[in-house]
Design a protein around this motif. Structure first.
Motif, PDB file in Angstrom:
ATOM      1  N   ARG A  61       0.815  -1.228   0.000  1.00  0.00           N
ATOM      2  CA  ARG A  61       0.000   0.000   0.000  1.00  0.00           C
ATOM      3  C   ARG A  61       0.845   1.274   0.000  1.00  0.00           C
ATOM      4  O   ARG A  61       0.308   2.358  -0.145  1.00  0.00           O
ATOM      5  CB  ARG A  61      -0.921  -0.003   1.225  1.00  0.00           C
ATOM      6  N   ARG A  62       2.171   1.098   0.193  1.00  0.00           N
ATOM      7  CA  ARG A  62       3.013   2.311   0.239  1.00  0.00           C
ATOM      8  C   ARG A  62       2.993   3.045  -1.101  1.00  0.00           C
ATOM      9  O   ARG A  62       3.096   2.395  -2.151  1.00  0.00           O
ATOM     10  CB  ARG A  62       4.457   1.916   0.569  1.00  0.00           C
ATOM     11  N   LYS A  63       2.913   4.367  -1.032  1.00  0.00           N
ATOM     12  CA  LYS A  63       2.794   5.164  -2.268  1.00  0.00           C
ATOM     13  C   LYS A  63       4.087   5.168  -3.074  1.00  0.00           C
ATOM     14  O   LYS A  63       4.088   5.312  -4.283  1.00  0.00           O
ATOM     15  CB  LYS A  63       2.410   6.603  -1.909  1.00  0.00           C
ATOM     16  N   THR A  64       5.227   5.014  -2.359  1.00  0.00           N
ATOM     17  CA  THR A  64       6.525   5.178  -3.014  1.00  0.00           C
ATOM     18  C   THR A  64       6.961   3.957  -3.845  1.00  0.00           C
ATOM     19  O   THR A  64       8.015   3.992  -4.455  1.00  0.00           O
ATOM     20  CB  THR A  64       7.606   5.424  -1.944  1.00  0.00           C
ATOM     21  N   LEU A  65       6.179   2.915  -3.848  1.00  0.00           N
ATOM     22  CA  LEU A  65       6.625   1.691  -4.539  1.00  0.00           C
ATOM     23  C   LEU A  65       6.622   1.862  -6.047  1.00  0.00           C
ATOM     24  O   LEU A  65       5.748   2.541  -6.606  1.00  0.00           O
ATOM     25  CB  LEU A  65       5.687   0.528  -4.210  1.00  0.00           C
ATOM     26  N   SER A  66       7.591   1.202  -6.704  1.00  0.00           N
ATOM     27  CA  SER A  66       7.563   1.192  -8.165  1.00  0.00           C
ATOM     28  C   SER A  66       6.524   0.144  -8.593  1.00  0.00           C
ATOM     29  O   SER A  66       6.123  -0.708  -7.796  1.00  0.00           O
ATOM     30  CB  SER A  66       8.936   0.799  -8.711  1.00  0.00           C
ATOM     31  N   GLU A  67       6.141   0.219  -9.853  1.00  0.00           N
ATOM     32  CA  GLU A  67       5.155  -0.725 -10.387  1.00  0.00           C
ATOM     33  C   GLU A  67       5.665  -2.158 -10.244  1.00  0.00           C
ATOM     34  O   GLU A  67       4.926  -3.081  -9.898  1.00  0.00           O
ATOM     35  CB  GLU A  67       4.908  -0.368 -11.861  1.00  0.00           C
ATOM     36  N   GLU A  68       6.983  -2.295 -10.490  1.00  0.00           N
ATOM     37  CA  GLU A  68       7.610  -3.627 -10.437  1.00  0.00           C
ATOM     38  C   GLU A  68       7.567  -4.204  -9.014  1.00  0.00           C
ATOM     39  O   GLU A  68       7.228  -5.371  -8.813  1.00  0.00           O
ATOM     40  CB  GLU A  68       9.070  -3.478 -10.885  1.00  0.00           C
TER      41      GLU A  68
END
Ligand code: ADP
Length: 264
Positions: A61-68
């Motif tokens: 759920r973290r916003k900073t994650l990349s799509e991968e």
């Protein structure tokens, strides 16, 4: 607690009755202990995948994650949900068996055709995973089986052969006749089972490797279901195994001579 002590020590009818009640009480107390142990194991089995699902859902759920990265976490969540699903399905199957709520609808089948069809399906799965599957059928005989249930038995054994073998292994299905019995065996070149574990592998929740690996991921219920299904067909299942060499499961069924009920 079911334990009761009846102070009657005579050999007359009352004495016999008190002994029976005592035996019954012991049985009940044993069953209660078994049920509690089973429930404790199941809770434990469910806790592991659920911990992963919750943990990775939190990270995902973290916003900073990349799509991968997000895909990676979703894949793990998906795999772990599959585990939970599989466990619940196997438990449901066992519960139905315990309540005698499952039916076996036997019909005469030609074992050769029947096993060949399963072989054709399974062969591709083996090939796709870098393994080989071979079929040896030494005749054409008739057996009485519930086709859907019997396919489930064989697929389960083949699935184990795949799970517990290193890449490029060869698994052989062998169908032969011995006296009045039809023997169907599934022999793999996998890791084998230590002799001290062999007597227990058909027991519910028993696994040789106690730490469920994320790669193999079984719950130790498969073989107990297989054994009950084989016995519901009035058959037997046995196992021979050598550590590091491979394992062979053999199902033994009576040959059927009832040509009238043939279904093509
Ligand atoms: P699981 O879901 O863990 O595979 P099973 O009831 O099917 O449970 O099997 C019980 C245990 O027996 C497995 O955990 C594994 O240790 C062992 N086992 C079963 N089949 C094989 C095989 N073909 N080769 C090696 N070990 C096996």
């Amino acid at each position: 607690d079911f334990s009761v002590t009846l102070p009657v020590k005579s050999n007359d009818e009352i004495g016999e009755l008190s002994k029976s009640i005592q035996t019954l009480a012991n049985d009940l107390s044993y069953l209660k202990k078994e049920r509690n142990e089973f429930l404790a194991s199941i809770s434990h089995e469910l806790r592991t995948p659920l911990t992963y699902i919750k943990g990775y859902a939190d990270i995902g759920r973290r916003k900073t994650l990349s799509e991968e990265e997000r895909m990676h976490y979703l894949t793990i969540i998906h795999e772990e949900s599959e585990h939970v699903h599989q466990l619940l399905q196997e438990l449901f199957e066992l519960a139905k068996m315990d309540e005698n709520m499952f039916t076996i609808q036997k019909q005469s089948v030609r074992v050769n055709d029947f096993v060949s069809t399963i072989y054709d399906k399974a062969r591709h799965v083996f090939l796709a995973q870098g393994h080989q599957l071979e079929l040896y059928c030494r005749g054409d005989w008739t057996v009485e089986v519930d086709p859907r249930r019997f396919e489930q038995i064989i697929l389960n054994l083949l699935d184990n052969a795949l799970k517990y073998s290193a890449e490029h292994s060869v698994t052989k299905i062998n169908v032969e006749k011995q006296n009045d019995d039809i023997l169907i065996s599934i022999k793999d070149e996998g890791q084998g089972i230590p002799s001290e574990d062999l007597p227990y592998i058909f027991t519910r929740l028993y696994r040789v490797d106690k730490s469920r690996s994320r790669l193999t991921g079984g719950f130790g219920l498969g073989l107990s279901i297989v054994k009950e299904l084989v016995e519901a067909h009035n058959g037997t299942i046995s196992v021979e195994s050598q550590l590091g060499t491979g394992t062979c499961f053999t199902i033994r069924l009576k040959e059927s001579f009832d040509e009238d009920s043939f279904t093509h």
